[in-house]
Motif scaffolding. Sequence first.
Motif, PDB file in Angstrom:
ATOM      1  N   ASP A 119       0.803  -1.228   0.000  1.00 52.34           N
ATOM      2  CA  ASP A 119       0.000   0.000   0.000  1.00 52.34           C
ATOM      3  C   ASP A 119       0.833   1.272   0.000  1.00 52.34           C
ATOM      4  O   ASP A 119       0.274   2.371   0.030  1.00 52.34           O
ATOM      5  CB  ASP A 119      -0.935   0.007   1.221  1.00 52.34           C
ATOM      6  CG  ASP A 119      -1.952  -1.130   1.165  1.00 52.34           C
ATOM      7  OD1 ASP A 119      -2.411  -1.444   0.054  1.00 52.34           O
ATOM      8  OD2 ASP A 119      -2.253  -1.708   2.225  1.00 52.34           O
ATOM      9  N   VAL A 120       2.143   1.140  -0.015  1.00 55.94           N
ATOM     10  CA  VAL A 120       3.004   2.323  -0.042  1.00 55.94           C
ATOM     11  C   VAL A 120       3.216   2.766  -1.490  1.00 55.94           C
ATOM     12  O   VAL A 120       3.616   1.954  -2.339  1.00 55.94           O
ATOM     13  CB  VAL A 120       4.362   2.036   0.628  1.00 55.94           C
ATOM     14  CG1 VAL A 120       5.313   3.236   0.465  1.00 55.94           C
ATOM     15  CG2 VAL A 120       4.166   1.726   2.106  1.00 55.94           C
ATOM     16  N   GLN A 121       2.925   4.020  -1.770  1.00 55.12           N
ATOM     17  CA  GLN A 121       3.154   4.567  -3.111  1.00 55.12           C
ATOM     18  C   GLN A 121       4.622   4.943  -3.256  1.00 55.12           C
ATOM     19  O   GLN A 121       5.189   5.621  -2.396  1.00 55.12           O
ATOM     20  CB  GLN A 121       2.290   5.805  -3.348  1.00 55.12           C
ATOM     21  CG  GLN A 121       2.509   6.426  -4.725  1.00 55.12           C
ATOM     22  CD  GLN A 121       1.851   7.785  -4.860  1.00 55.12           C
ATOM     23  OE1 GLN A 121       1.573   8.443  -3.860  1.00 55.12           O
ATOM     24  NE2 GLN A 121       1.618   8.202  -6.085  1.00 55.12           N
ATOM     25  N   LEU A 122       5.242   4.516  -4.346  1.00 54.20           N
ATOM     26  CA  LEU A 122       6.644   4.830  -4.610  1.00 54.20           C
ATOM     27  C   LEU A 122       6.744   5.985  -5.601  1.00 54.20           C
ATOM     28  O   LEU A 122       5.990   6.057  -6.571  1.00 54.20           O
ATOM     29  CB  LEU A 122       7.369   3.606  -5.175  1.00 54.20           C
ATOM     30  CG  LEU A 122       7.575   2.449  -4.190  1.00 54.20           C
ATOM     31  CD1 LEU A 122       8.026   1.202  -4.928  1.00 54.20           C
ATOM     32  CD2 LEU A 122       8.576   2.830  -3.113  1.00 54.20           C
ATOM     33  N   GLU A 123       7.696   6.867  -5.350  1.00 53.43           N
ATOM     34  CA  GLU A 123       7.977   7.988  -6.246  1.00 53.43           C
ATOM     35  C   GLU A 123       9.488   8.033  -6.463  1.00 53.43           C
ATOM     36  O   GLU A 123      10.251   8.062  -5.497  1.00 53.43           O
ATOM     37  CB  GLU A 123       7.491   9.301  -5.643  1.00 53.43           C
ATOM     38  CG  GLU A 123       7.726  10.519  -6.521  1.00 53.43           C
ATOM     39  CD  GLU A 123       7.222  11.799  -5.871  1.00 53.43           C
ATOM     40  OE1 GLU A 123       6.862  12.732  -6.615  1.00 53.43           O
ATOM     41  OE2 GLU A 123       7.199  11.870  -4.630  1.00 53.43           O
TER      42      GLU A 123
END
Length: 316
Positions: A119-123
């Motif tokens: 659920d962690v969004q990566l950028e």
Amino acid sequence: MKLHQLTTLAAIAETGSIRAAARQLGLSPAAVTKSVRELEADLRTPLVIRGTTGVAFTEYGRALVVHARLVLGQLARAEAELEAMRGAAAGKLSVGVTPWLALTFLPETVNRFKQRMPDVQLEFFEGLLAVVQPRLRDGSLDFSIGRPPPASPQSEFHNVPLFSTHSAVVARRGHPLAECRTLHDLQDAQWVLNWDPASRESMADKLFRKRGMRVPHTIHLAHSFAIVLGLLQQTDFLSIFPWPLVEVNIAKENLRALPLREVVDETTVSITSRRGVPVSPAGACFIECLREVIDEGARSQDADRRRLFHSIELLF
């Protein structure tokens, strides 16, 4: 200063206008303007200059935007850590990655990370120093992975060495200098490099001056690795690739490494973060995934996979 005022100021800096900031925050332009005016009144300092083409920040405004981003970023990290402690890791992780790592170790690292923190969004940002340092400074980047900035006791950044590797000079197949055995034979060549402008002189010293060579007059800089690859295939330019990248790209990109006797360049890859800012649970998980990928790859029974890691020396 109130939190909503800092949020408004950061949104204006990110979007470039009052109206765009209002849309991002779900407010009216009048409410955004009021928030800025109240902040200016509290500080007795002008922060934003309003014009027909948008807004600009005063010297005071630019300084406060940096602190606003740091405050908001730290609050987001605190929320993410508490969520992780409750077993519901979410939020966003922003990472700077040097281009060649993105083409070698990053995909497997991301796959492993997403299995653990789906659920962690990566950028991701391309990890040239000129790109990552301002973002590390203002808190919009959690850490970067790549060549570290120059270290000093007063440095605002903290570097943790991850591994070291060396590099090769590469050229297209059939290049007239493809069989050269020493860097001294390449002094009149033309180069295209994916170097950060800030490190150009130190790299020139390491590669050329310390070997008693003059620095070539024609070192072209490309701020995109894709540009470097395209030029190498269609010109007589030379470039320098870390060996892991050579191993994955030579056959695909129709390039070859020159059989030089010298060790061209020793590169240390580090994790760089803002000094004094703890790594978030998501960041610690991502770093651990990267370490596992490198460690397992170096011990792999697959010869092709192991070759990717033959020049890697782990430093952790």
